[in-house]
Design a protein around this motif. Structure first.
Motif, mmCIF file in Angstrom:
data_model
loop_
_atom_site.group_PDB
_atom_site.id
_atom_site.type_symbol
_atom_site.label_atom_id
_atom_site.label_comp_id
_atom_site.label_asym_id
_atom_site.label_seq_id
_atom_site.Cartn_x
_atom_site.Cartn_y
_atom_site.Cartn_z
ATOM 1 N N TRP B 210 0.830 -1.215 0.000
ATOM 2 C CA TRP B 210 0.000 0.000 0.000
ATOM 3 C C TRP B 210 0.859 1.257 0.000
ATOM 4 O O TRP B 210 0.462 2.275 -0.578
ATOM 5 N N THR B 211 2.045 1.193 0.591
ATOM 6 C CA THR B 211 2.917 2.376 0.549
ATOM 7 C C THR B 211 3.309 2.677 -0.905
ATOM 8 O O THR B 211 3.243 3.829 -1.352
ATOM 9 N N GLY B 212 3.684 1.625 -1.643
ATOM 10 C CA GLY B 212 4.015 1.806 -3.063
ATOM 11 C C GLY B 212 2.817 2.285 -3.862
ATOM 12 O O GLY B 212 2.935 3.204 -4.694
ATOM 13 N N PHE B 213 1.653 1.698 -3.611
ATOM 14 C CA PHE B 213 0.434 2.104 -4.332
ATOM 15 C C PHE B 213 0.088 3.570 -4.051
ATOM 16 O O PHE B 213 -0.276 4.313 -4.969
ATOM 17 N N VAL B 214 0.202 3.974 -2.786
ATOM 18 C CA VAL B 214 -0.134 5.369 -2.451
ATOM 19 C C VAL B 214 0.833 6.326 -3.149
ATOM 20 O O VAL B 214 0.423 7.362 -3.679
ATOM 21 N N MET B 215 2.121 5.967 -3.200
ATOM 22 C CA MET B 215 3.100 6.831 -3.885
ATOM 23 C C MET B 215 2.777 6.941 -5.374
ATOM 24 O O MET B 215 2.812 8.042 -5.951
ATOM 25 N N LEU B 216 2.445 5.809 -5.993
ATOM 26 C CA LEU B 216 2.124 5.833 -7.432
ATOM 27 C C LEU B 216 0.825 6.591 -7.694
ATOM 28 O O LEU B 216 0.715 7.364 -8.647
ATOM 29 N N ARG B 217 -0.160 6.362 -6.829
ATOM 30 C CA ARG B 217 -1.470 7.016 -7.016
ATOM 31 C C ARG B 217 -1.371 8.529 -6.772
ATOM 32 O O ARG B 217 -2.044 9.308 -7.450
ATOM 33 N N SER B 218 -0.528 8.917 -5.804
ATOM 34 C CA SER B 218 -0.334 10.349 -5.527
ATOM 35 C C SER B 218 0.275 11.041 -6.734
ATOM 36 O O SER B 218 -0.010 12.198 -7.022
ATOM 37 N N ARG B 219 1.127 10.330 -7.437
ATOM 38 C CA ARG B 219 1.764 10.877 -8.623
ATOM 39 C C ARG B 219 0.727 11.172 -9.717
ATOM 40 O O ARG B 219 0.822 12.182 -10.415
#
Lengths: 48, 251
Positions: B210-219
């Protein structure tokens, strides 16, 4: 009735399969939306 | 008062895209290892038998869903206090990932409930408060989709997120506060030592994921915001701009 659940592997497999499918689908959706947004951004700048 | 001109963080160069992808890959590896351990090596539980193996994905999903929404709450507060757009982008990512994990949590719980309780769903306090949590944060995503003005969207969704976050501790403590059909919270103190490792490995797996997903989604949110807030290109500069690097290329 012993109070002990017998079997149940079909539920276990279903839970793991749903977890894998949902996480994979969400990951794919982020990838596709990211790609679409990167392609859209230059077009939007040119339109302005 | 939040001023658009003072919020320049969206123009900063983002972190290397390899970091979120590495986190996602690490999360997948942990989930594969933890699931193998939980399905093949861990012993079955004395009363629930093999059905208890659902715990190795259900409980880590629950912990991380609540953690993601607590992170969203933090982002909402930080956006309102600092006026920095990066917190609005992270808020959007965190809420979306939190809703996905909460929905997944409900599906896993239903699959576990059928063989153990005899029903797919019951309006017990834990399940009801979780359903309220999903609807509340899902509603914020709908709000963000409908509001076109970036400033109104950011402020309204931050305030709504703070209000909706009141339900997160209620979900967590519901099994203690009310006489609930749902069992008490699972933690290393409440489960046998034989079950610890798959539980922990999967918990870290979903945390990295989820940390990776949140970083990608924030982008993605940052790219959209950049195109929304970018000033119009003058007509005379149109030909020059066509050959220049696109606005969102750095992201």
């Amino acid at each position: 009735m012993s109070g002990v659940i017998q079997g149940g592997w079909e539920y276990v497999i279903a839970a793991y399969a749903v977890t894998a499918a949902v996480l994979a689908a969400y990951g794919a959706s982020i990838f596709l939306r990211g790609r679409a947004e990167r392609q859209r951004a230059p077009r939007a700048a040119e339109d302005r | 008062m939040i001023h658009t001109s003072s919020n320049t963080s969206m123009m900063r160069k983002p972190v290397d895209s390899r970091i979120p992808l590495a986190l996602v890959a690490l999360g997948v590896c942990c989930l594969l290892a933890g699931s193998y351990w939980g399905l093949a090596r861990a012993p079955s539980e004395i009363f629930m038998g093999d059905v208890q193996r659902i715990m190795y994905v259900h409980v880590p999903t629950a912990w991380n869903a609540m953690l993601t929404l607590v992170f969203a709450f933090t982002c909402a507060l930080l956006f309102l206090f600092t006026n920095d757009w990066k917190w609005d982008n992270r808020l959007e990512g965190a809420i979306e990932v939190g809703v996905v994990l909460s929905l997944l949590l409900c599906i896993q719980g239903s699959i576990w409930a059928k063989p153990t309780w005899g029903v797919w769903w019951d309006w017990d306090p834990r399940l009801t408060t979780t359903a309220v949590m999903v609807c509340a944060f899902g509603g914020i995503l709908a709000l963000r989709a409908f509001v076109e003005d970036p400033m109104k969207r950011a402020v309204w969704s931050a305030v709504c997120c703070i209000v909706a976050s009141a339900d997160v501790p209620i979900v967590y403590f519901s099994v203690k506060w009310w006489n609930s059909l749902h069992q008490a919270q699972s933690s290393p103190e409440t489960v046998s030592k034989a079950f610890h490792w798959p539980l922990r490995i999967n918990a870290f797996g979903i945390l990295f994921l989820w940390t990776g997903f949140v970083m990608l989604r924030s982008r993605i949110a940052a790219l959209r915001l950049r195109s929304e807030l970018a000033p119009p290109i003058p007509a005379s500069a149109g030909t020059e701009a066509a050959g220049a690097a696109p606005a969102g290329a750095a992201l």
